[in-house]
Design a protein around this motif. Structure first.
Motif, short mmCIF file in Angstrom:
data_model
loop_
_atom_site.label_atom_id
_atom_site.label_comp_id
_atom_site.label_asym_id
_atom_site.label_seq_id
_atom_site.Cartn_x
_atom_site.Cartn_y
_atom_site.Cartn_z
N HIS A 232 0.84 -1.21 0.00
CA HIS A 232 0.00 0.00 0.00
C HIS A 232 0.86 1.25 0.00
O HIS A 232 0.60 2.20 -0.73
CB HIS A 232 -0.91 0.00 1.23
N TYR A 233 1.89 1.25 0.83
CA TYR A 233 2.80 2.41 0.86
C TYR A 233 3.50 2.59 -0.48
O TYR A 233 3.70 3.71 -0.96
CB TYR A 233 3.84 2.24 1.97
N ILE A 234 3.87 1.48 -1.10
CA ILE A 234 4.52 1.54 -2.43
C ILE A 234 3.56 2.14 -3.46
O ILE A 234 3.94 2.98 -4.27
CB ILE A 234 5.00 0.14 -2.87
N TYR A 235 2.30 1.70 -3.42
CA TYR A 235 1.30 2.25 -4.33
C TYR A 235 1.12 3.75 -4.11
O TYR A 235 1.07 4.54 -5.07
CB TYR A 235 -0.05 1.56 -4.14
N ILE A 236 1.00 4.16 -2.86
CA ILE A 236 0.80 5.59 -2.55
C ILE A 236 1.99 6.40 -3.03
O ILE A 236 1.84 7.45 -3.67
CB ILE A 236 0.55 5.78 -1.04
N PHE A 237 3.19 5.92 -2.74
CA PHE A 237 4.41 6.61 -3.15
C PHE A 237 4.51 6.74 -4.67
O PHE A 237 4.98 7.75 -5.20
CB PHE A 237 5.63 5.86 -2.60
N ASN A 238 4.03 5.73 -5.39
CA ASN A 238 4.13 5.71 -6.85
C ASN A 238 2.84 6.15 -7.56
O ASN A 238 2.70 5.95 -8.76
CB ASN A 238 4.53 4.31 -7.33
N SER A 239 1.93 6.75 -6.81
CA SER A 239 0.67 7.28 -7.38
C SER A 239 -0.09 6.22 -8.17
O SER A 239 -0.52 6.45 -9.31
CB SER A 239 0.95 8.50 -8.27
N VAL A 240 -0.25 5.06 -7.57
CA VAL A 240 -1.07 3.99 -8.15
C VAL A 240 -2.41 3.97 -7.42
O VAL A 240 -2.45 3.96 -6.19
CB VAL A 240 -0.37 2.62 -8.01
N GLU A 241 -3.50 3.99 -8.17
CA GLU A 241 -4.83 3.97 -7.55
C GLU A 241 -5.05 2.63 -6.84
O GLU A 241 -4.78 1.58 -7.41
CB GLU A 241 -5.92 4.16 -8.61
N ILE A 242 -5.56 2.69 -5.61
CA ILE A 242 -5.82 1.47 -4.84
C ILE A 242 -7.33 1.25 -4.74
O ILE A 242 -8.06 2.12 -4.24
CB ILE A 242 -5.23 1.55 -3.42
N TYR A 243 -7.79 0.10 -5.19
CA TYR A 243 -9.18 -0.31 -5.03
C TYR A 243 -9.21 -1.51 -4.09
O TYR A 243 -8.44 -2.46 -4.27
CB TYR A 243 -9.81 -0.67 -6.38
N PHE A 244 -10.10 -1.46 -3.11
CA PHE A 244 -10.16 -2.52 -2.12
C PHE A 244 -11.25 -3.52 -2.49
O PHE A 244 -12.42 -3.14 -2.65
CB PHE A 244 -10.43 -1.93 -0.73
N ALA A 245 -10.88 -4.78 -2.63
CA ALA A 245 -11.85 -5.82 -2.98
C ALA A 245 -12.89 -5.96 -1.88
O ALA A 245 -12.61 -5.77 -0.69
CB ALA A 245 -11.13 -7.16 -3.19
N GLU A 246 -14.11 -6.28 -2.29
CA GLU A 246 -15.20 -6.41 -1.32
C GLU A 246 -15.00 -7.59 -0.38
O GLU A 246 -15.32 -7.52 0.80
CB GLU A 246 -16.53 -6.55 -2.06
N SER A 247 -14.50 -8.68 -0.93
CA SER A 247 -14.24 -9.90 -0.15
C SER A 247 -13.49 -10.87 -1.04
O SER A 247 -13.39 -10.67 -2.26
CB SER A 247 -15.55 -10.54 0.33
N LEU A 248 -12.99 -11.96 -0.46
CA LEU A 248 -12.33 -12.97 -1.27
C LEU A 248 -13.30 -13.59 -2.27
O LEU A 248 -12.92 -13.93 -3.40
CB LEU A 248 -11.75 -14.07 -0.37
#
Length: 590
Positions: A232-248
Motif C-alpha cells: 500500500h505504501y509503495i502504491y501511494i508513493f508511486n501514485s497507483v490507484e488502490i481499489y479494495f476488494a469487497e471480499s475474497l
C-alpha cells in the motif's frame, strides 16, 4: 522531497502526481473514492481529533478490519501524523488472542470495521487494561462511529499543534507494532520504525516496473499483514490507484470492474486460480481442448529473455492470442504483474502466468524485515524462476554455516515489543536470524529451501524438506492443502485436505454418484485411487527418500477460522498435528 516518515508518502503523491481516485471502497454497490487531497485532508481531520482526545506521541492504537477499506488507510495515516503507533490485528483470531494482544500492546483505542468485530472486542474489553474506547467504521446503533472524529477534528483549533507533532516525528521513531500470526507459539509484537518501512518502500519500488501513476491495483490480502501494508505504501508513493476488494468471494467480479494493472497474492491463491483454469480446460472438447493444453504445455516450458529461441517465441505469441488472452480477460484484462510472497511458489506457476503475459514477481521477506528482503524483476536479467530474486538495495543477505539465512540492513526491526530476550536471540551483531534455510547462487539470486525448524531426518539420516515435497504434490488438483510428516520414519507420509469442489466434479465426470457430506466423500475408493495415482506420478520429481507412499485424507476442512491456517494461508503445523494425532499415529504404525 524524499519521504522519511510513512505519512510523507501521501504528501509526496500530492506533489508528484495527485490522483482523483487515490483510494476506493465499494459501499452499497458503488465505488466511493478519496482523491489524494481528500485522503490527506480527512487524515489530518482525524489527527486533530486524536489531539483533542489527548492521544500522546508513542500511544498505541489498534486497527481491525474484516476487509481492506479506505477508513483503515486514513486512520493509519492519522495515527502516524501525531507520532502514535498503529497496532494492526487480524479479523479472524480468537477472543483470547485479542485479549492478549490488546493487553500486551497496551492499546488505548481500538477501531473495528463492523458489528461482529465490535461485539468480539466489547466482550473482552473489561479484561483489557487501559482500553478507553472502541470505534466502528460501519454504523452500529449506540456505538461510537469513526465519523464522530471528523466532527471533533473539524475545527482548525488543533492545526498548529498537529503541524508541531508532525515535525517532531523522527524517522527512527516507532511507527507500528505488528503481531505475527505465527505457525507456533504466542504472537510476538514486531516493532517497525518509520525508517524501517520507508527504506523498504524506496528500495522495493525500484524493483517494480511501473511508471508513476501507472494504472490501478486491486487490494485483497489482509492489510494488517506486513506484505500488503508495505505494498500500500509503495502504491501511494508511486501514485497507483488502490481499489479494495469487497471480499475474497467477490475478487473475480472486482477484477473485472477495476481491471488492475498489478495485484499481490499469496501462492495458495495463485494455485487456486490455476487449478480452476485447468479444471475448465479439462471440460473442453475436441480442438479447443487440444489447443488449450498445447498452450499450457508451452507455458510450463517458458524461460525469460528468449532463452527458448525464436520458434518458441513465435508459438508463444499464438498461444497468447488464442488461449492466454482469455486467462487475462478472466483476471480483468489489464493485469501485467502479480507480486507473490509469504510462502514458496511453485516455479511452474510463475512460468505459466509469466508466459501468459502476467509476470509473476516472487519475493521473500518477513515481518521482522519490514518485510521485503528480495524480489524478482524481469528487467536487466533480474528474474530467475525457482528463486526469490536478488536482495533489494541496502539489504545484505548471507548464509550461515548451517544454511540459515541472515539479513542485515535498515529494514531490520527494532525488536519484539516488551520481549528483550527474544530480540537478543533474533538479532545478533545487527544480523537478523530468519529461521529460513536457503542458498545464494553465483549471480546473487536467493533460493529458499525450508523453515529451519520444519526440516526433519528420516530413519536413514536423510534430511527431508516438507515444504519442498508439499509444493510438488500440490500439483494434484485433488489437493487443497497437505502436510508432510515422517521424522525418523523410513519414508514420509502425508495428511491431505482435499479440494471438495474438484473432487465432486471429477466424480461427476466419471459418472460416479457423489455423496453430499465430506466424511462420506473422503472414504470413496475411486477418489483415493485417483489421488494415489497423482501422487505416484508426482513422486517421480522427488528423490527416493522424499517420496510419499502413505497418506490419509482428513475429514476436517483446514481454514483460517478452524485454526489450521495462518491468515496468509500457511499451515499451522503444530495445530494440524494436535488435531490429527490419531491419523498421524495410524500413518506411522502402518
Amino acid at each position: 522531497m524524499v519521504p522519511v516518515r510513512t505519512f510523507d508518502f501521501l504528501d509526496y503523491q500530492i506533489h508528484a502526481r495527485p490522483l482523483k481516485n487515490s483510494i476506493s471502497t465499494k459501499v452499497d454497490g458503488v465505488w466511493e473514492s478519496y482523491s489524494s487531497q481528500e485522503f490527506e485532508d480527512t487524515g489530518n481531520t482525524i489527527a486533530r481529533a486524536f489531539l483533542a482526545l489527548g492521544i500522546k506521541k508513542g500511544e498505541n492504537i489498534a486497527l481491525i478490519s474484516t476487509t481492506n477499506r479506505s477508513e483503515w488507510n486514513i486512520l493509519d495515516y492519522a495515527i502516524s501524523c501525531i507520532g502514535a503507533v498503529s497496532v494492526p490485528l487480524y479479523p479472524n483470531i480468537t477472543d483470547g488472542e485479542y485479549e492478549y494482544i490488546l493487553n500486551h500492546s497496551q492499546s488505548t483505542y481500538c477501531f473495528v470495521s463492523d458489528r461482529v468485530l465490535y461485539q468480539k472486542i466489547r466482550s473482552i474489553s473489561s479484561k483489557v487494561k487501559g482500553l478507553k474506547n472502541i470505534y466502528t467504521f460501519d454504523k452500529v446503533e449506540d456505538v461510537n462511529h469513526w465519523k464522530e472524529l471528523l466532527e471533533l477534528g473539524e475545527s482548525s483549533k488543533h492545526q498548529s499543534q498537529l503541524e508541531n507533532r508532525k515535525a517532531e516525528v523522527r524517522s527512527s521513531d516507532l511507527a507500528t507494532i505488528i503481531y505475527t500470526s505465527g505457525t507456533t507459539g504466542v504472537p510476538k509484537g514486531v516493532m517497525l520504525s518509520h525508517n524501517n518501512l520507508v527504506s523498504n518502500v524506496l528500495s522495493s519500488s525500484k524493483r517494480i516496473p511501473f511508471e508513476r501513476g501507472d494504472g490501478r491495483a486491486l487490494s485483497f490480502l489482509p492489510v494488517c499483514h506486513s506484505f500488503e501494508r508495505i505494498i500500500h505504501y509503495i502504491y501511494i508513493f508511486n501514485s497507483v490507484e488502490i481499489y479494495f476488494a469487497e471480499s475474497l468471494e467477490r475478487i473475480s467480479s472486482n477484477l473485472k470492474e477495476v481491471q488492475p494493472y498489478i495485484i499481490t497474492a499469496v501462492p495458495r491463491l495463485i494455485e487456486k486460480v490455476f487449478n480452476r483454469i485447468i479444471a475448465k480446460g479439462k471440460s473442453l472438447k475436441g480442438i479447443k481442448k487440444v489447443l488449450f493444453f498445447w498452450a499450457v504445455d508451452l507455458g510450463l516450458k517458458y524461460q525469460p529473455y528468449n532463452q527458448n529461441g525464436k520458434w518458441y517465441e513465435f508459438k508463444l505469441r499464438i498461444a497468447r492470442k488464442l488461449i492466454f488472452s482469455k486467462w487475462r480477460e478472466g483476471l480483468g484484462g489489464n493485469l501485467h504483474y502479480m507480486i507473490s510472497g509469504s510462502a514458496a511458489l511453485q516455479p511452474r506457476l510463475a512460468k505459466i502466468f509469466t508466459a501468459a503475459g502476467m509476470t509473476v514477481m516472487e519475493g521473500y521477506g518477513l515481518t521482522e524485515t519490514s518485510p521485503v528482503v528480495s524480489v524478482n524483476d524481469m528487467r536487466d536479467g533480474g528474474l530467475r524462476f525457482g528463486t526469490v530474486g536478488k536482495p533489494i538495495s541496502g539489504v545484505q543477505v548471507k548464509i550461515a554455516d548451517d544454511g540459515e539465512i541472515l539479513v542485515h540492513g535498515p529494514n531490520i526491526m527494532q525488536g519484539y515489543y516488551r520481549q528483550p530476550k527474544l530480540t537478543q536471540q533474533a538479532i545478533i551483531n545487527g544480523d537478523f536470524y530468519t529461521g529460513d534455510i536457503g542458498e545464494l547462487d553465483k549471480d546473487g539470486f536467493l533460493k529458499i529451501t525450508d523453515r529451519k525448524k520444519e526440516i526433519f531426518k528420516n530413519s536413514a539420516g536423510k534430511y527431508i524438506s516438507p515444504q519442498a515435497v508439499e509444493n510438488i504434490l500440490k500439483q494434484s488438483l485433488f489437493i487443497e492443502h497437505l502436510m508432510v510428516i515422517g521424522a525418523n520414519q523410513k519414508l514420509p507420509s502425508a495428511l491431505i485436505n482435499i479440494d471438495v469442489e474438484y473432487a465432486k466434479n471429477w466424480l461427476k465426470n466419471h459418472q460416479i454418484q457423489s455423496p453430499t457430506k465430506r466424511k462420506d466423500l473422503i472414504v470413496m475408493p475411486e477418489l483415493k485411487n485417483a489421488i494415489k495415482k497423482d501422487i505416484v506420478q508426482l513422486n517421480s520429481q522427488l528423490n527416493d527418500w522424499e517420496q510419499v507412499t502413505k497418506f490419509e485424507i482428513v475429514d476436517t476442512e483446514w481454514t483460517i477460522e478452524s485454526g489450521h491456517l495462518t491468515p496468509t494461508l500457511k499451515l499451522k503445523r503444530s495445530f494440524v498435528e494436535s488435531t490429527h494425532r490419531d491419523q498421524i499415529e495410524k500413518l506411522i504404525s502402518i
